[in-house]
Enzyme design. Sequence first.
Site, PDB file in Angstrom:
ATOM      1  N   ASP A   1       0.778  -1.205   0.055  1.00 26.17           N
ATOM      2  CA  ASP A   1      -0.139   0.020   0.119  1.00 26.17           C
ATOM      3  C   ASP A   1       0.898   1.341  -0.068  1.00 26.17           C
ATOM      4  O   ASP A   1       0.644   2.303  -0.842  1.00 26.17           O
ATOM      5  CB  ASP A   1      -1.015   0.057   1.171  1.00 26.17           C
ATOM      6  CG  ASP A   1      -1.703  -1.332   1.269  1.00 26.17           C
ATOM      7  OD1 ASP A   1      -1.921  -1.760   0.261  1.00 26.17           O
ATOM      8  OD2 ASP A   1      -2.142  -1.705   2.601  1.00 26.17           O
ATOM      9  N   ALA A   2       1.861   0.996   0.858  1.00 21.38           N
ATOM     10  CA  ALA A   2       2.801   2.150   0.801  1.00 21.38           C
ATOM     11  C   ALA A   2       3.480   2.715  -0.586  1.00 21.38           C
ATOM     12  O   ALA A   2       3.709   3.602  -1.018  1.00 21.38           O
ATOM     13  CB  ALA A   2       3.771   2.116   1.951  1.00 21.38           C
TER      14      ALA A   2
END
Length: 363
Positions: free
Chosen positions: A301-302
Amino acid sequence: MGSTGDYQLLCLENPLLDIQAEDDGSLLSKYSLKPNDAILAEDFHMPLYDDLLSRKHHLIAGGAAQNTARGAQYILPPTSVLFIGCVGRDDYASQLRSACSAAGLRVEYRVDETQPTGRCGVLINGSNRSLCTHLAAANEYKLDHLQSPEIWPLVQNAKFYYVGGFHLTVCVPAVMALAKEAASNPEKAFIMNLSAPFIPQFFKSQLDETSPYWDYVIGNETEAAAWAEADGGEVKGKGTKAIATYMAGLKKANGGRKRVVVITQGTEPTVVAIQGEKEAVEFPVRTIGEKELFDTNGAGDAFAGGFVAGIVEGKSLEESIDMGQWLAKLSIKELGPQYVLTPAQLLKDVSPVLFTHTRDTGY
């Protein structure tokens, strides 16, 4: 052109409160969970959340696309990112709002009066993480919220739409409304994340409906392989580069923008394929020492947050990949998908690309 704020990036998916705890394998066995996987909870998984709460645990504002939105806003100028999803009317929702507000992320939640806010059990087992999600209120998102007089002007104002594949289990019409809005304007882009292997495996028709609108598609090597297996085409069983190249060449609604496929592979090079180019290319990842590796939950997600921030900023593909890898490396050093650096750490480890952002870091 860099981001001017004004909520140019709009993200849609499932807001969840992560309940994260370490597990020696006992809960994995008890609930028939794989060490490194993401699934939707069934009835027999429901006691899992109380089991996690009875242990030493951490509550973290989660949901894959909400993690990505927080990451993108971490890099971009203030008022750049807006997140939309559905929560219940409860304390968990208040915690999510507070966490997002602290991160500078604007949220416009639909509030469901019958279901509690969704939650995700995160079992940490060594460097592996197993996610078991009870969508609850997140599963109640409706198109009429997106098209309401309060929200649709925000949609029209945005230039980039990021949707996590998990939302294909919730409200496909909302996903398609964003996809078609992007396709209607050559200056807009639709970004899709495959999210988990079960999405192409069990929600193939929903994913296929969105595919002509993919300007960018992001996934990891396991998700790409699951997509190829479900597709049953010529790249079934082939390597990541072949799959990415094939995906890039799929039929596209907006012919004015070439599709870009980005496949991460953990510590192996990131694979990127561009529509019309014969072969995919690889970008080496940023190395991280074993002692620095704290928690891989949310690293993907990062990466998406950093990558999308670069796209919004008008950076080159190479720079955007580097920004994604930088933010993923930062996230791995923290508990869950969080983005925290002291000024000294920032100067030591910052991506060179970040120094050219319009965001005032104060350093």
